[in-house]
Design a protein around this motif. Structure first.
Motif, PDB file in Angstrom:
ATOM      1  N   TRP A 140      10.270  -8.309  -4.316  1.00 14.69           N
ATOM      2  CA  TRP A 140       8.984  -8.835  -4.787  1.00 14.69           C
ATOM      3  C   TRP A 140       9.033 -10.343  -4.974  1.00 14.69           C
ATOM      4  O   TRP A 140      10.099 -10.937  -5.152  1.00 14.69           O
ATOM      5  CB  TRP A 140       8.622  -8.191  -6.123  1.00 14.69           C
ATOM      6  N   HIS A 141       7.854 -10.941  -4.979  1.00 17.10           N
ATOM      7  CA  HIS A 141       7.716 -12.378  -5.212  1.00 17.10           C
ATOM      8  C   HIS A 141       6.471 -12.629  -6.075  1.00 17.10           C
ATOM      9  O   HIS A 141       5.382 -12.108  -5.779  1.00 17.10           O
ATOM     10  CB  HIS A 141       7.591 -13.107  -3.873  1.00 17.10           C
ATOM     11  N   ARG A 149      -6.829 -18.102  -6.065  1.00 18.41           N
ATOM     12  CA  ARG A 149      -7.574 -18.318  -4.821  1.00 18.41           C
ATOM     13  C   ARG A 149      -6.786 -17.966  -3.564  1.00 18.41           C
ATOM     14  O   ARG A 149      -7.323 -18.086  -2.455  1.00 18.41           O
ATOM     15  CB  ARG A 149      -8.019 -19.775  -4.738  1.00 18.41           C
ATOM     16  N   LEU A 150      -5.533 -17.572  -3.731  1.00 15.32           N
ATOM     17  CA  LEU A 150      -4.693 -17.285  -2.570  1.00 15.32           C
ATOM     18  C   LEU A 150      -4.266 -15.822  -2.585  1.00 15.32           C
ATOM     19  O   LEU A 150      -3.606 -15.368  -3.517  1.00 15.32           O
ATOM     20  CB  LEU A 150      -3.451 -18.184  -2.567  1.00 15.32           C
ATOM     21  N   GLN A 151      -4.667 -15.111  -1.537  1.00 12.15           N
ATOM     22  CA  GLN A 151      -4.291 -13.703  -1.406  1.00 12.15           C
ATOM     23  C   GLN A 151      -2.787 -13.569  -1.264  1.00 12.15           C
ATOM     24  O   GLN A 151      -2.149 -14.359  -0.565  1.00 12.15           O
ATOM     25  CB  GLN A 151      -4.991 -13.097  -0.188  1.00 12.15           C
ATOM     26  N   GLY A 152      -2.211 -12.570  -1.908  1.00 13.64           N
ATOM     27  CA  GLY A 152      -0.789 -12.315  -1.783  1.00 13.64           C
ATOM     28  C   GLY A 152      -0.420 -11.888  -0.371  1.00 13.64           C
ATOM     29  O   GLY A 152      -1.280 -11.506   0.441  1.00 13.64           O
ATOM     30  N   PHE A 153       0.868 -11.931  -0.077  1.00 14.47           N
ATOM     31  CA  PHE A 153       1.394 -11.618   1.255  1.00 14.47           C
ATOM     32  C   PHE A 153       2.471 -10.577   1.069  1.00 14.47           C
ATOM     33  O   PHE A 153       3.545 -10.876   0.545  1.00 14.47           O
ATOM     34  CB  PHE A 153       1.927 -12.905   1.892  1.00 14.47           C
ATOM     35  N   GLY A 154       2.208  -9.335   1.481  1.00 10.59           N
ATOM     36  CA  GLY A 154       3.159  -8.263   1.236  1.00 10.59           C
ATOM     37  C   GLY A 154       3.309  -8.003  -0.257  1.00 10.59           C
ATOM     38  O   GLY A 154       2.326  -7.969  -0.997  1.00 10.59           O
ATOM     39  N   LYS A 155       4.557  -7.865  -0.677  1.00 10.47           N
ATOM     40  CA  LYS A 155       4.841  -7.569  -2.086  1.00 10.47           C
ATOM     41  C   LYS A 155       4.884  -8.863  -2.902  1.00 10.47           C
ATOM     42  O   LYS A 155       5.915  -9.226  -3.489  1.00 10.47           O
ATOM     43  CB  LYS A 155       6.164  -6.819  -2.207  1.00 10.47           C
ATOM     44  N   SER A 156       3.768  -9.579  -2.944  1.00 10.40           N
ATOM     45  CA  SER A 156       3.698 -10.823  -3.706  1.00 10.40           C
ATOM     46  C   SER A 156       2.283 -11.025  -4.208  1.00 10.40           C
ATOM     47  O   SER A 156       1.323 -10.563  -3.580  1.00 10.40           O
ATOM     48  CB  SER A 156       4.123 -12.012  -2.844  1.00 10.40           C
ATOM     49  N   SER A 170       2.345  -8.163 -17.880  1.00 14.77           N
ATOM     50  CA  SER A 170       3.588  -7.455 -18.183  1.00 14.77           C
ATOM     51  C   SER A 170       4.247  -6.949 -16.906  1.00 14.77           C
ATOM     52  O   SER A 170       3.603  -6.791 -15.861  1.00 14.77           O
ATOM     53  CB  SER A 170       3.311  -6.261 -19.105  1.00 14.77           C
ATOM     54  N   PHE A 171       5.557  -6.657 -16.999  1.00 16.10           N
ATOM     55  CA  PHE A 171       6.247  -6.060 -15.864  1.00 16.10           C
ATOM     56  C   PHE A 171       5.584  -4.751 -15.472  1.00 16.10           C
ATOM     57  O   PHE A 171       5.526  -4.410 -14.285  1.00 16.10           O
ATOM     58  CB  PHE A 171       7.721  -5.824 -16.187  1.00 16.10           C
ATOM     59  N   HIS A 172       5.054  -4.011 -16.442  1.00 13.93           N
ATOM     60  CA  HIS A 172       4.381  -2.751 -16.128  1.00 13.93           C
ATOM     61  C   HIS A 172       3.167  -2.991 -15.229  1.00 13.93           C
ATOM     62  O   HIS A 172       2.914  -2.236 -14.290  1.00 13.93           O
ATOM     63  CB  HIS A 172       3.950  -2.050 -17.419  1.00 13.93           C
ATOM     64  N   ASP A 173       2.407  -4.052 -15.512  1.00 19.58           N
ATOM     65  CA  ASP A 173       1.271  -4.399 -14.658  1.00 19.58           C
ATOM     66  C   ASP A 173       1.736  -4.825 -13.265  1.00 19.58           C
ATOM     67  O   ASP A 173       1.119  -4.474 -12.255  1.00 19.58           O
ATOM     68  CB  ASP A 173       0.465  -5.535 -15.285  1.00 19.58           C
ATOM     69  N   VAL A 174       2.809  -5.595 -13.227  1.00 18.66           N
ATOM     70  CA  VAL A 174       3.360  -6.039 -11.940  1.00 18.66           C
ATOM     71  C   VAL A 174       3.774  -4.829 -11.111  1.00 18.66           C
ATOM     72  O   VAL A 174       3.436  -4.709  -9.925  1.00 18.66           O
ATOM     73  CB  VAL A 174       4.552  -6.989 -12.153  1.00 18.66           C
ATOM     74  N   LYS A 175       4.491  -3.926 -11.728  1.00 21.90           N
ATOM     75  CA  LYS A 175       4.980  -2.735 -11.027  1.00 21.90           C
ATOM     76  C   LYS A 175       3.816  -1.892 -10.512  1.00 21.90           C
ATOM     77  O   LYS A 175       3.853  -1.376  -9.373  1.00 21.90           O
ATOM     78  CB  LYS A 175       5.864  -1.918 -11.964  1.00 21.90           C
ATOM     79  N   ALA A 176       2.787  -1.743 -11.327  1.00 21.08           N
ATOM     80  CA  ALA A 176       1.629  -0.950 -10.910  1.00 21.08           C
ATOM     81  C   ALA A 176       0.924  -1.578  -9.717  1.00 21.08           C
ATOM     82  O   ALA A 176       0.535  -0.878  -8.769  1.00 21.08           O
ATOM     83  CB  ALA A 176       0.668  -0.804 -12.081  1.00 21.08           C
ATOM     84  N   LYS A 177       0.762  -2.890  -9.745  1.00 16.41           N
ATOM     85  CA  LYS A 177       0.087  -3.558  -8.628  1.00 16.41           C
ATOM     86  C   LYS A 177       0.938  -3.517  -7.365  1.00 16.41           C
ATOM     87  O   LYS A 177       0.418  -3.287  -6.262  1.00 16.41           O
ATOM     88  CB  LYS A 177      -0.263  -4.994  -8.994  1.00 16.41           C
ATOM     89  N   MET A 178       2.251  -3.750  -7.509  1.00 11.76           N
ATOM     90  CA  MET A 178       3.119  -3.715  -6.339  1.00 11.76           C
ATOM     91  C   MET A 178       3.099  -2.351  -5.658  1.00 11.76           C
ATOM     92  O   MET A 178       3.295  -2.254  -4.442  1.00 11.76           O
ATOM     93  CB  MET A 178       4.555  -4.070  -6.737  1.00 11.76           C
ATOM     94  N   SER A 179       2.827  -1.288  -6.404  1.00  8.94           N
ATOM     95  CA  SER A 179       2.887   0.064  -5.851  1.00  8.94           C
ATOM     96  C   SER A 179       1.846   0.305  -4.766  1.00  8.94           C
ATOM     97  O   SER A 179       2.010   1.196  -3.938  1.00  8.94           O
ATOM     98  CB  SER A 179       2.724   1.101  -6.971  1.00  8.94           C
TER      99      SER A 179
END
Length: 202
Positions: A140-141, A149-156, A170-179
């Motif tokens: 992840w990144h 204003r910048l769309q993420g690229f892959g797992k970022s 939170s890391f929990h929010d990050v993990k949920a979005k990355m999923s």
């Protein structure tokens, strides 16, 4: 707010003693950022107080927070009282407007940093990257700078306050979005019957 604004969801699991948070681009005391980024504040005092309050509602004194650059505008003397009001053990990933912020008593300062949570490598940088450490293994990144204003690229994706309702993530929010984000474009396929990929060769 911008179209890429996300809702803050799970902040802390019941009974959890410590949570890791991420944020960026508060630009404390930077009056013009209200206009530049169309922030919903009448003045810089309201902006500062709202972001301090939002920070302390989720981040507790024993939590860690990685701040990915552009903390505030002004001298160390001006920024220190704001810094001291913010909960948590704070780590700075240096941004483009941190000439004075680097003088604050951060628990750590880096230009770029790789951390591991639940065995997942996470590359932290103020600036968005196209590839990063072990991106070919779907690492992840997290970044800032782009103010939602910048769309993420892959797992970022952007963890800056403009993208997260002016609240640390939170890391929990990050993990949920990355999923539900797409895999990294350079993900290595482990084909059946051909054995595991040799990481040393990549």
């Amino acid at each position: 707010m911008h179209e890429n604004v996300f809702e803050v969801g799970v902040r802390r699991i019941q009974g959890e003693d410590q949570v890791i948070y991420f944020s960026a681009d508060t630009h404390f005391s930077h009056e013009n950022i209200i206009k530049y980024c169309n922030r919903p504040f009448e003045n810089v005092e309201q902006m500062n107080e709202t972001m301090i309050s939002n920070w302390n509602k989720v981040v507790k004194s024993n939590d860690d927070i990685y701040f990915l650059g552009d903390f505030g505008l002004g001298t160390e003397k001006h920024l220190l009282p704001i810094y001291n009001r913010l909960n948590g053990r704070k780590f700075l990933i240096v941004g483009s407007h941190d000439r004075h912020s680097v003088k604050l008593p951060w628990s750590g300062i880096d230009n770029i940093k790789v951390i591991h949570i639940e065995k997942i490598p996470i590359t932290l940088c103020h600036y968005a990257m196209r590839t990063w450490h072990k991106s070919h293994f779907n690492s992840w990144h997290l970044y800032g700078h782009s103010h939602g204003r910048l769309q993420g690229f892959g797992k970022s994706f952007d963890v800056g306050v403009d993208a997260w309702n002016f609240t640390p993530v939170s890391f929990h929010d990050v993990k949920a979005k990355m999923s539900y984000l797409d895999d990294n474009f350079n993900l290595v396929e482990r084909m059946p019957n051909k054995g595991e990929t040799n990481e040393q060769e990549l």
